[in-house]
Design an enzyme around this catalytic site. Structure first.
Site, PDB file in Angstrom:
ATOM      1  N   TYR A   1       1.036  -1.689   0.008  1.00  0.00           N
ATOM      2  CA  TYR A   1       0.103   0.150   0.020  1.00  0.00           C
ATOM      3  C   TYR A   1       1.024   1.588  -0.195  1.00  0.00           C
ATOM      4  O   TYR A   1       0.804   2.294  -0.868  1.00  0.00           O
ATOM      5  CB  TYR A   1      -0.794  -0.105   0.996  1.00  0.00           C
ATOM      6  CG  TYR A   1      -1.607  -0.866   1.461  1.00  0.00           C
ATOM      7  CD1 TYR A   1      -3.530  -1.247   0.507  1.00  0.00           C
ATOM      8  CD2 TYR A   1      -1.206  -2.454   1.611  1.00  0.00           C
ATOM      9  CE1 TYR A   1      -3.708  -2.197   0.850  1.00  0.00           C
ATOM     10  CE2 TYR A   1      -2.616  -3.613   2.177  1.00  0.00           C
ATOM     11  CZ  TYR A   1      -3.694  -3.075   1.286  1.00  0.00           C
ATOM     12  OH  TYR A   1      -4.220  -4.525   1.084  1.00  0.00           O
ATOM     13  N   CYS A   2       2.205   0.817   0.758  1.00  0.00           N
ATOM     14  CA  CYS A   2       2.582   2.488   0.735  1.00  0.00           C
ATOM     15  C   CYS A   2       3.406   2.653  -0.379  1.00  0.00           C
ATOM     16  O   CYS A   2       3.646   3.486  -1.028  1.00  0.00           O
ATOM     17  CB  CYS A   2       3.446   1.910   1.815  1.00  0.00           C
ATOM     18  SG  CYS A   2       3.101   2.118   3.988  1.00  0.00           S
ATOM     19  N   ASN A   3       4.191   1.586  -1.135  1.00  0.00           N
ATOM     20  CA  ASN A   3       4.526   1.768  -2.367  1.00  0.00           C
ATOM     21  C   ASN A   3       3.533   2.184  -3.418  1.00  0.00           C
ATOM     22  O   ASN A   3       3.875   2.827  -4.285  1.00  0.00           O
ATOM     23  CB  ASN A   3       5.241   0.824  -2.942  1.00  0.00           C
ATOM     24  CG  ASN A   3       6.659  -0.003  -2.317  1.00  0.00           C
ATOM     25  OD1 ASN A   3       7.306   0.477  -1.109  1.00  0.00           O
ATOM     26  ND2 ASN A   3       6.480  -1.314  -1.593  1.00  0.00           N
TER      27      ASN A   3
ATOM     28  N   LEU B   1       3.972   5.393  -2.356  1.00  0.00           N
ATOM     29  CA  LEU B   1       4.555   6.261  -3.118  1.00  0.00           C
ATOM     30  C   LEU B   1       4.834   6.613  -4.949  1.00  0.00           C
ATOM     31  O   LEU B   1       5.233   7.773  -4.787  1.00  0.00           O
ATOM     32  CB  LEU B   1       6.243   6.040  -2.705  1.00  0.00           C
ATOM     33  CG  LEU B   1       6.448   5.361  -1.093  1.00  0.00           C
ATOM     34  CD1 LEU B   1       7.717   4.862  -0.889  1.00  0.00           C
ATOM     35  CD2 LEU B   1       6.534   7.562  -0.484  1.00  0.00           C
TER      36      LEU B   1
END
Length: 218
Positions: free
Chosen positions: A90-92, A95
Site C-alpha cells: 500500500y505504501c509503495n 509513493l
C-alpha cells in the site's frame, strides 16, 4: 484510476487470495482486528493537526546525507508523507502516486519528502522499486513520527503474524521495539505551521495526492 481505487483493488485481490496471494482467512481476521483496535484507541485524533507547529527535524537520505526540514522550508512549503516501509505494498503504491503528483507540487514552490523508520538500504530499495525522484528519509526509532503523534506499537498477536510473513521489522528498521507510524500526510507552511493534515489508522486508506493542492495554493 485514483490512488484509493488502486489500493481497494489490491486489497480485494489480497483478501480473495488471488495469485500471488495465498493468505488464509484467519490472517485477514487478525489484521482487521489490529486495525480496528488502533482505530478504537483514538490515537489518530491525538496527532498534530492543522494550525499546530510542526516539529523541526534533520534526517538522513538513502546515501546518508542530512536533510533539514528548516532548510527545505526556507525554499517553500513542505509536503511530508509518513509511510511504513518498502515491505508494504500500500505504501509503495502511495509513493508512486506522489511521484506522479510531484510536478504539481513543484509548480507551487513546494518540496516533498517521505519518511519511514526503515534503514537507509531499504530506503534505497524504495527509491529503486518505485522510481522516485524525491528524498526518502530514515526516521531512526520513529522519533519524528512520535513527534507528530504517529508512532504506535504493534500488538503481540500481530507481531507473530508479521514474523510468519517474514516481515522482520527489527531488521528492516534496526529497532527491536516493533513500532510503526500510522500513514500520515502533512503540508507545512514556511511559517512552520501545519496547513494540511491527513492521518488514518487504517493503512489501506490513503488520501489522494491532489487533496493537498488547495493547502499549497493557499
Amino acid at each position: 484510476m485514483t490512488l484509493q481505487a488502486k489500493l481497494d483493488a489490491f486489497k480485494a485481490d489480497f483478501v480473495a487470495g488471488k495469485p500471488p496471494y495465498n493468505a488464509p482467512a484467519p490472517v485477514h481476521v487478525i489484521m482487521k482486528r489490529a486495525t480496528d483496535e488502533l482505530i478504537a484507541s483514538g490515537q489518530a485524533q491525538r496527532t498534530l493537526k492543522v494550525g499546530d507547529k510542526a516539529p523541526v527535524f534533520t534526517l538522513n537520505d538513502p546515501e546518508g546525507n542530512p536533510v533539514s526540514s528548516a532548510e527545505l522550508l526556507a525554499k517553500g512549503p513542505l509536503v511530508i508523507s509518513f509511510y511504513r516501509g518498502v515491505w508494504c505494498p500500500y505504501c509503495n503504491m502511495e509513493l508512486q502516486a506522489l511521484e506522479e503528483a510531484l510536478p504539481q507540487y513543484r509548480e507551487l514552490g513546494a518540496n516533498l519528502v517521505a519518511i519511514s523508520p526503515q534503514v537507509q538500504a531499504n530506503s534505497r530499495k524504495s527509491v529503486r522499486q518505485n522510481h522516485l525522484t524525491f528524498p526518502i528519509l530514515s526516521d531512526v526509532k520513529s522519533q519524528v513520527a512520535e513527534a507528530f503523534g504517529l508512532r504506535f506499537k504493534l500488538p503481540d498477536y500481530l507481531i507473530d503474524l508479521y514474523k510468519g510473513f517474514g516481515n522482520d521489522l527489527p531488521t528492516f528498521n534496526d529497532d527491536a521495539s516493533w513500532v510503526l507510524p500510522m500513514p500520515g500526510r502533512f503540508v507545512i507552511g514556511q511559517d512552520g505551521l501545519i496547513t494540511y493534515a491527513e492521518v488514518n489508522p487504517d493503512y489501506t486508506l490513503r488520501p489522494e495526492p491532489t487533496d493537498l493542492l488547495p493547502a499549497l495554493r493557499g
